[in-house]
Design a protein around this motif. Structure first.
Motif, short mmCIF file in Angstrom:
data_model
loop_
_atom_site.label_atom_id
_atom_site.label_comp_id
_atom_site.label_asym_id
_atom_site.label_seq_id
_atom_site.Cartn_x
_atom_site.Cartn_y
_atom_site.Cartn_z
N UNK A 84 0.84 -1.21 0.00
CA UNK A 84 0.00 0.00 0.00
C UNK A 84 0.87 1.26 0.00
N UNK A 85 1.93 1.23 -0.82
CA UNK A 85 2.87 2.34 -0.98
C UNK A 85 3.66 2.64 0.30
N UNK A 86 3.65 1.74 1.27
CA UNK A 86 4.43 1.88 2.50
C UNK A 86 5.61 0.92 2.43
N UNK A 87 6.82 1.44 2.57
CA UNK A 87 8.00 0.58 2.54
C UNK A 87 8.09 -0.21 3.85
N UNK A 88 8.19 -1.50 3.71
CA UNK A 88 8.20 -2.41 4.86
C UNK A 88 9.64 -2.81 5.18
N UNK A 89 10.06 -2.59 6.43
CA UNK A 89 11.43 -2.88 6.85
C UNK A 89 11.49 -4.15 7.68
N UNK A 90 12.65 -4.80 7.65
CA UNK A 90 12.90 -5.95 8.51
C UNK A 90 13.47 -5.43 9.82
N UNK A 91 12.71 -5.58 10.90
CA UNK A 91 13.14 -5.04 12.19
C UNK A 91 13.29 -6.16 13.21
N UNK A 92 12.31 -6.30 14.10
CA UNK A 92 12.41 -7.33 15.13
C UNK A 92 12.25 -8.72 14.51
N UNK A 93 13.12 -9.61 14.90
CA UNK A 93 13.06 -10.95 14.35
C UNK A 93 14.10 -11.85 14.97
#
Length: 211
Positions: A84-93
């Motif tokens: 939805x035009x929002x850049x998704x980052x890899x954070x907690x994992x």
């Protein structure tokens, strides 16, 4: 962003399957209370890529914890996802390494509960000949949609979410190809019009701003 390693995330999270070194799987999962992504790689693919990225002497000097962080950095540097035009980052994992398989899992709070569009470019192990990353979306039930990312589609695609998963609308290569074709059609049309105006009707052409 700093990656937080949470080993407990892996309890019962992954279905252990034998992995072909040329195939990796990524599962975008709708848990009902948020989205997560689970990744599974052949350990041989990870080790081979690390040797391509770093010299062997440096790798041998790394502790297990440092090696894991190096792997996570590679994954984060080669992961692009927009919803939805929002850049998704890899954070907690977290990350779990075994003798034959490496598993990673990340929480993705940026993805809304009812997403509409998705765009991905995930060139993991693109230097390895004929490698394929299988991008799966699971939204419950007994269905899971799959998109195959490889050099043929530049490891990327665009799509829309459905109740069962995603429906691919275009691959990266198709998007590029369509854009080039459209540009050629427009230029060809302008050329024909120009010839008609100049030669056929002998009218001085008017230069227009087509930007």
């Amino acid at each position: 962003m700093k990656t937080v390693f949470i080993p407990l995330l892996f309890c019962g999270a992954f279905s252990v399957t034998a992995h072909n070194a040329k195939i990796s799987t990524l599962t975008l999962r709708d848990t009902g209370v948020g989205w997560i992504i689970e990744m599974a790689f052949a350990q041989s693919s990870i080790d081979a890529e690390m040797k391509r990225q770093y010299d062997e002497e440096s790798l041998q000097q790394l502790s297990e914890a440092a090696y894991k962080k190096t792997v996570v950095k590679y994954i984060k540097d080669h992961f692009y996802l927009k919803v939805d035009e929002i850049e998704v980052s890899l954070r907690e994992g977290g990350i779990m390494m075994g003798d034959h398989q490496t598993d990673l899992k990340f929480v993705l709070p940026e993805i809304p509960n009812h997403p509409q569009t998705i765009e991905a470019h995930i060139p993991f192990f693109e230097s390895s000949f004929n490698h394929t990353n299988i991008f799966r979306v699971y939204r419950g039930g007994d269905r899971m949609t799959r998109t195959f990312l490889s050099s043929e589609n530049d490891f990327g695609f665009r799509g829309t979410f459905t109740p069962n998963g995603i429906e691919e609308t275009a691959s990266d290569s198709e998007i590029s190809y369509d854009t080039q074709n459209q540009a050629g059609i427009v230029l060809g049309g302008l050329l024909v019009i120009g010839i008609v105006l100049i030669v056929g009707r002998k009218i001085k052409p008017i230069k227009e701003n087509t930007d």
